[in-house]
Write an enzyme that holds these catalytic residues in place. Structure first.
Site, mmCIF file in Angstrom:
data_model
loop_
_atom_site.group_PDB
_atom_site.id
_atom_site.type_symbol
_atom_site.label_atom_id
_atom_site.label_comp_id
_atom_site.label_asym_id
_atom_site.label_seq_id
_atom_site.Cartn_x
_atom_site.Cartn_y
_atom_site.Cartn_z
ATOM 1 C CE1 TYR A 42 46.171 -29.147 -43.957
ATOM 2 C CE2 TYR A 42 48.427 -29.437 -43.734
ATOM 3 C CZ TYR A 42 47.106 -29.970 -43.478
ATOM 4 O OH TYR A 42 47.565 -30.602 -43.512
ATOM 5 C CG ASP A 57 53.108 -34.356 -37.109
ATOM 6 O OD1 ASP A 57 52.238 -35.178 -36.778
ATOM 7 O OD2 ASP A 57 53.071 -34.218 -38.303
ATOM 8 C CG ASP A 85 46.876 -31.869 -39.357
ATOM 9 O OD1 ASP A 85 46.037 -33.408 -38.996
ATOM 10 O OD2 ASP A 85 48.083 -32.972 -40.111
ATOM 11 C CG ASP A 87 47.199 -35.300 -35.748
ATOM 12 O OD1 ASP A 87 47.542 -34.778 -37.107
ATOM 13 O OD2 ASP A 87 47.918 -34.570 -34.377
ATOM 14 C CG HIS A 112 43.560 -33.434 -43.101
ATOM 15 N ND1 HIS A 112 44.876 -34.098 -42.091
ATOM 16 C CD2 HIS A 112 44.518 -32.605 -43.475
ATOM 17 C CE1 HIS A 112 45.409 -33.701 -42.319
ATOM 18 N NE2 HIS A 112 45.498 -32.455 -42.651
ATOM 19 C CD GLU A 114 46.586 -38.545 -38.671
ATOM 20 O OE1 GLU A 114 47.777 -38.872 -38.877
ATOM 21 O OE2 GLU A 114 46.278 -37.372 -39.750
ATOM 22 C CB CYS A 122 55.337 -36.850 -40.316
ATOM 23 S SG CYS A 122 55.300 -36.618 -41.897
ATOM 24 N NE ARG A 159 46.864 -38.316 -43.575
ATOM 25 C CZ ARG A 159 48.156 -37.614 -42.135
ATOM 26 N NH1 ARG A 159 47.880 -36.289 -42.351
ATOM 27 N NH2 ARG A 159 49.387 -38.480 -42.171
ATOM 28 C CD GLU A 189 50.256 -37.863 -46.230
ATOM 29 O OE1 GLU A 189 50.412 -37.153 -47.378
ATOM 30 O OE2 GLU A 189 50.754 -37.507 -45.314
ATOM 31 C CG ASN A 212 50.350 -33.531 -47.649
ATOM 32 O OD1 ASN A 212 50.356 -32.037 -47.474
ATOM 33 N ND2 ASN A 212 50.541 -33.748 -46.675
#
Length: 296
Positions: A42, A57, A85, A87, A112, A114, A122, A159, A189, A212
């Site tokens: 990951y 982040d 990721d 974002d 993913h 989001e 984050c 996500r 999340e 996660n």
């Protein structure tokens, strides 16, 4: 050879399998994780932000930072699937589309994307704000349309960060809507309880759900065994590499500062031993196979 994206889909289709992925953030962490023997890796966004910009982040790292890191990690991973990721897709639908195209060229198995506003933060920090549902769905449609139709097409993981500001019901609604637009895996999340986790998995069935486990974050420090019992198909540990590295680096640098040497923290490892961890013997064998004579 089975493409990483197809291999990941086969893992997800196996009813007995839960895919466990350590967080990696650069070439060294990817090499070490590969040597341990994981089925997949990951690429953590927090680790990518930290290693490429030296910042937390908070949406500071951009598309180029993430794509460059993804290229390095997939190169090390070879045919082992890498979930990355992405974002928020780094902008609107066009940006999200460009992201998945570049990720697919890099050999990324899944990404993913989001629903936070820009600049994002984050998922285990307070004060998150999510975009309206339709804005989120435009990006899901964009990545679905922009990827190829073949076996290298990355798995799309939707996500949502809506649990914190809007509650569980809205978070599940958003993920169901993302599935209707072509997303394949759900990522809710910031889960805080097993009750919410089990409810989400039940409501989102038969689609697979990712957990996660950002250690010491919002979500309890559940084990892989507990995650399997709840029904998660993918479990990521984004902090596994970056926290271990931060502690190890501090220890090594403090030894130099306080004792004038780093012999203890090197623990018997010198240049050759380190380069072997980085794949030196494989490089030598390849050079020899090609007829090279530089590494006799």
């Amino acid at each position: 050879m089975t493409p990483p994206a197809q291999k990941l889909r086969e893992y997800l289709a196996d009813p007995s399998k839960t895919v466990v992925l350590p967080g990696v953030y650069d070439g060294i962490s990817a090499r070490v994780a590969m040597s341990v023997g994981f089925d997949a890796l990951y690429m953590t966004g927090a680790g990518t932000a930290a290693s490429t910009t030296g910042h937390p982040d908070l949406g500071i790292a951009g598309q180029d930072d993430f794509v460059r890191n993804a290229n390095m990690i997939t190169d090390v991973a070879g045919n082992v699937p890498v979930i990355c990721d992405a974002d928020t897709g780094f902008g609107g639908p066009l940006n999200a589309a460009r992201t998945i195209k570049m990720y697919e060229r890099a050999g990324v198995a899944a990404l993913h994307i989001e629903d936070q506003v820009l600049p994002k933060r984050c998922g285990h920090l307070a004060g998150k704000i999510v975009v309206p549902l339709e804005d989120f769905l435009t990006k899901i449609r964009a990545v679905v349309a922009a990827r190829s139709k073949g076996p290298t097409a990355p798995v799309i993981i939707a996500r949502t960060d809506a649990l914190q500001p809007n509650g569980l019901e809205d978070a599940i609604l958003r993920l169901k809507a993302a599935f209707a637009e072509g997303a394949e895996v759900a990522f809710l999340e910031g889960l805080r309880s097993k009750e919410d986790a089990v409810t989400a998995i039940k409501e989102l069935a038969p689609h697979p759900v990712l957990l996660n486990l950002a250690t010491n974050g919002t979500t309890p420090n559940w084990t892989v065994t507990e995650a399997k019992e709840m029904g998660f198909k993918i479990v990521i540990f984004p902090l596994a590499g970056i926290c271990a590295a931060a502690h190890a680096l501090r220890k090594g640098y403090e030894e130099i500062k306080n004792e004038g040497t780093d012999v203890k923290t090197c623990n018997g490892m010198g240049p050759k031993e380190f380069f072997n961890v980085m794949g030196m013997q494989e490089c030598i064998e390849f050079d020899r196979m090609a007829g090279g004579k530089a590494y006799k």
